[in-house]
Design a protein around this motif. Structure first.
Motif, PDB file in Angstrom:
ATOM      1  N   ASN A 183      53.094 -61.767  -5.945  1.00 11.04           N
ATOM      2  CA  ASN A 183      51.789 -61.547  -6.021  1.00 11.04           C
ATOM      3  C   ASN A 183      51.623 -60.715  -4.329  1.00 11.04           C
ATOM      4  N   GLY A 184      51.576 -59.203  -4.577  1.00 13.64           N
ATOM      5  CA  GLY A 184      51.584 -58.563  -3.421  1.00 13.64           C
ATOM      6  C   GLY A 184      50.191 -58.543  -2.789  1.00 13.64           C
ATOM      7  N   LEU A 185      48.959 -59.057  -3.149  1.00 11.16           N
ATOM      8  CA  LEU A 185      47.922 -59.282  -2.816  1.00 11.16           C
ATOM      9  C   LEU A 185      47.950 -60.399  -1.779  1.00 11.16           C
ATOM     10  N   ILE A 186      48.616 -61.483  -1.956  1.00 13.38           N
ATOM     11  CA  ILE A 186      48.546 -62.494  -1.354  1.00 13.38           C
ATOM     12  C   ILE A 186      49.156 -61.990   0.153  1.00 13.38           C
ATOM     13  N   TYR A 187      50.343 -61.354  -0.059  1.00 11.76           N
ATOM     14  CA  TYR A 187      50.906 -60.934   1.394  1.00 11.76           C
ATOM     15  C   TYR A 187      50.065 -59.871   2.203  1.00 11.76           C
ATOM     16  N   LEU A 188      49.377 -58.901   1.448  1.00  9.53           N
ATOM     17  CA  LEU A 188      48.345 -58.195   2.064  1.00  9.53           C
ATOM     18  C   LEU A 188      47.315 -58.971   2.659  1.00  9.53           C
ATOM     19  N   ALA A 189      46.612 -60.204   2.149  1.00  2.00           N
ATOM     20  CA  ALA A 189      45.746 -60.947   2.666  1.00  2.00           C
ATOM     21  C   ALA A 189      46.469 -61.842   3.751  1.00  2.00           C
ATOM     22  N   ARG A 190      47.565 -62.077   3.733  1.00  2.00           N
ATOM     23  CA  ARG A 190      47.922 -62.724   4.800  1.00  2.00           C
ATOM     24  C   ARG A 190      48.298 -62.345   5.794  1.00  2.00           C
ATOM     25  N   LEU A 232      52.654 -56.930   5.311  1.00  2.00           N
ATOM     26  CA  LEU A 232      52.144 -55.468   4.920  1.00  2.00           C
ATOM     27  C   LEU A 232      53.347 -54.755   4.160  1.00  2.00           C
ATOM     28  N   LYS A 233      54.345 -54.832   4.700  1.00  5.49           N
ATOM     29  CA  LYS A 233      55.657 -54.029   4.242  1.00  5.49           C
ATOM     30  C   LYS A 233      55.972 -54.931   2.762  1.00  5.49           C
ATOM     31  N   LYS A 234      55.803 -56.122   2.913  1.00  9.86           N
ATOM     32  CA  LYS A 234      56.368 -56.884   1.353  1.00  9.86           C
ATOM     33  C   LYS A 234      55.159 -56.668   0.496  1.00  9.86           C
ATOM     34  N   GLY A 235      53.941 -56.806   0.834  1.00 12.17           N
ATOM     35  CA  GLY A 235      52.922 -56.576   0.026  1.00 12.17           C
ATOM     36  C   GLY A 235      52.827 -55.137  -0.632  1.00 12.17           C
ATOM     37  N   MET A 236      52.976 -54.242   0.107  1.00 12.10           N
ATOM     38  CA  MET A 236      52.741 -52.505  -0.493  1.00 12.10           C
ATOM     39  C   MET A 236      54.147 -52.355  -1.132  1.00 12.10           C
ATOM     40  N   THR A 237      55.434 -53.026  -1.013  1.00  9.61           N
ATOM     41  CA  THR A 237      56.326 -52.818  -1.854  1.00  9.61           C
ATOM     42  C   THR A 237      56.228 -53.463  -3.200  1.00  9.61           C
ATOM     43  N   LEU A 238      55.596 -54.685  -3.191  1.00  8.70           N
ATOM     44  CA  LEU A 238      55.138 -55.260  -4.478  1.00  8.70           C
ATOM     45  C   LEU A 238      54.069 -54.543  -5.440  1.00  8.70           C
ATOM     46  N   LEU A 239      52.999 -54.037  -4.507  1.00  8.01           N
ATOM     47  CA  LEU A 239      51.974 -53.335  -5.099  1.00  8.01           C
ATOM     48  C   LEU A 239      51.493 -51.994  -4.130  1.00  8.01           C
ATOM     49  N   GLU A 252      50.601 -49.197  -5.234  1.00  9.48           N
ATOM     50  CA  GLU A 252      49.392 -48.448  -5.712  1.00  9.48           C
ATOM     51  C   GLU A 252      48.107 -49.058  -4.860  1.00  9.48           C
ATOM     52  N   TRP A 253      48.396 -49.841  -3.763  1.00 12.38           N
ATOM     53  CA  TRP A 253      47.437 -50.643  -2.950  1.00 12.38           C
ATOM     54  C   TRP A 253      46.803 -49.195  -2.090  1.00 12.38           C
ATOM     55  N   ALA A 254      47.599 -48.281  -1.770  1.00 20.42           N
ATOM     56  CA  ALA A 254      47.147 -47.070  -1.147  1.00 20.42           C
ATOM     57  C   ALA A 254      46.118 -46.262  -1.553  1.00 20.42           C
ATOM     58  N   ASP A 255      45.962 -46.696  -3.066  1.00 19.80           N
ATOM     59  CA  ASP A 255      45.115 -45.798  -3.717  1.00 19.80           C
ATOM     60  C   ASP A 255      43.549 -46.567  -3.859  1.00 19.80           C
ATOM     61  N   VAL A 256      43.726 -47.652  -3.478  1.00 24.98           N
ATOM     62  CA  VAL A 256      42.431 -48.539  -3.703  1.00 24.98           C
ATOM     63  C   VAL A 256      41.634 -48.146  -2.659  1.00 24.98           C
ATOM     64  N   GLU A 271      59.282 -47.306   3.901  1.00 31.30           N
ATOM     65  CA  GLU A 271      58.267 -46.830   2.539  1.00 31.30           C
ATOM     66  C   GLU A 271      56.797 -46.888   2.781  1.00 31.30           C
ATOM     67  N   PRO A 272      56.363 -48.196   3.112  1.00 33.49           N
ATOM     68  CA  PRO A 272      54.918 -48.354   3.096  1.00 33.49           C
ATOM     69  C   PRO A 272      54.111 -47.276   4.045  1.00 33.49           C
ATOM     70  N   ALA A 273      54.944 -46.917   5.099  1.00 32.92           N
ATOM     71  CA  ALA A 273      54.201 -45.815   5.949  1.00 32.92           C
ATOM     72  C   ALA A 273      54.436 -44.494   5.297  1.00 32.92           C
ATOM     73  N   LEU A 274      55.558 -44.161   4.506  1.00 31.95           N
ATOM     74  CA  LEU A 274      55.567 -42.856   3.824  1.00 31.95           C
ATOM     75  C   LEU A 274      54.452 -42.741   2.925  1.00 31.95           C
ATOM     76  N   ASN A 275      54.255 -43.989   2.099  1.00 29.26           N
ATOM     77  CA  ASN A 275      53.331 -43.899   1.042  1.00 29.26           C
ATOM     78  C   ASN A 275      51.837 -43.808   1.627  1.00 29.26           C
TER      79      ASN A 275
END
Length: 327
Positions: free
Chosen positions: A188-195, A212-219, A221-225, A291-295
């Motif tokens: 669940n990527g949201l949990i890592y982003l929240a943590r 953040l790296k793991k959360g955005m890898t799993l999700l 699309e978070w960059a669109d939210v 990758e998250p930074a590139l995203n």
């Protein structure tokens, strides 16, 4: 000056007194409709002695700068900020229109502070439709739809307890519960982003980077939210403190590219895209495969391109072409 912790919200290029896309204007929402816009005060209102507002440091404010908010000060705490109620002589009590729990009066009933509702999103503050947040349907269904509704202040589930602890500024307790939640739902990527937000609160920026790296890898699309990180804080003073601490850290340790990425992420989700791009590009100068930074950079560049096209369209002269009709 507008910025982190100022109590206002950045939305579509302007600062607002309410929580951006979370707030729905309507009759009785506390704002005034005039000349096509919603305002804090009525169009007939004239600031002056006895008007109900307070002049300080060159501007009129809702509260005197010496005022100390409390459960009985006559103002309303909506979960993120103190608000003016219908009148200065308002007395909180049964059937006053507000809701008391956790020692404060709130604008919304307790049921709104839940997780797993059809319109919940992240932490406990979203009171709107998840579609307005630009969250993909598949992500909504995978990460949110299967949750049973839980009051975060009463539930014994680790994720609810983590959100509740964060809401009460107990950030170390929140971290413990987020770790348990991530063990239950490791994908669940949201949990890592929240943590990561709790890691930032306790100044563990390297751990925040990994989350953040793991959360955005799993999700990814978070960059669109569409979300502003100011919305997840019950106490905006904490928000101001956390961003100041992070900024001070990267100034003291400029070679810590992971902290620069965390700061860039914070800026990105506060819609400060120029500052975000600077921090993310610095992180990429150390790790060009991040990758998250590139995203996030790709989204910023897309936004800038759209804004440039809109500016060019606005600057174009009126067309001189003659309209052809069949008459």
């Amino acid at each position: 000056m507008h910025g982190f912790g100022c109590g206002h919200f950045y939305d579509n290029g302007i600062w607002l007194s309410h929580t951006g896309s979370l707030h729905y204007h309507h009759a009785g929402c506390g704002h005034y409709y005039y000349d096509g816009l919603w305002n804090n005060t009525s169009c007939y209102h004239i600031h002056g002695p006895g008007c109900g507002h307070h002049y300080y440091d060159g501007r009129w404010n809702d509260f005197a700068h010496t005022h100390i908010h409390s459960d009985h000060c006559g103002h309303l705490y909506d979960g993120t900020q103190w608000l003016i109620v219908s009148s200065d002589d308002h007395i909180h009590g049964a059937n006053c229109g507000h809701y008391r729990f956790s020692g404060r009066w709130h604008a919304y009933p307790r049921e709104y502070y839940t997780m797993g509702r059809a319109n919940s999103l992240f932490f406990f503050v979203d009171l709107g439709d998840y579609r307005n947040r630009n969250l993909p349907d598949w992500a909504y269904e995978e990460y949110l739809a299967d949750y049973a509704t839980a009051d975060i202040f009463r539930s014994t589930t680790p994720l609810a307890k983590a959100y509740a602890a964060f809401a009460k500024s107990r950030y170390y307790d929140s971290l413990v519960q987020f770790r348990l939640a991530s063990q239950i739902e490791p994908d669940n990527g949201l949990i890592y982003l929240a943590r990561a937000q709790a890691q930032i609160a306790v100044k563990d920026y390297r751990a925040a980077f990994e989350d953040l790296k793991k959360g955005m890898t799993l999700l990814p699309e978070w960059a669109d939210v569409r979300i502003n990180l100011s919305e997840i804080y019950s106490d905006t003073i904490d928000l101001d403190t956390h961003i100041s601490q992070l900024e001070a850290w990267v100034e003291r340790y400029p070679r810590d590219y992971k902290a620069h990425f965390v700061l860039g992420y914070f800026y990105y989700f506060h819609q400060e895209y120029d500052a975000a791009k600077n921090e993310l590009q610095y992180a990429l100068s150390w790790n060009d495969q991040l990758e998250p930074a590139l995203n996030l950079i790709d989204h910023i560049l897309s936004f800038e391109a759209e804004q440039e096209v809109l500016t060019m369209e606005q600057d174009l002269p009126p067309s001189n072409e003659v309209e052809i009709t069949t008459e």
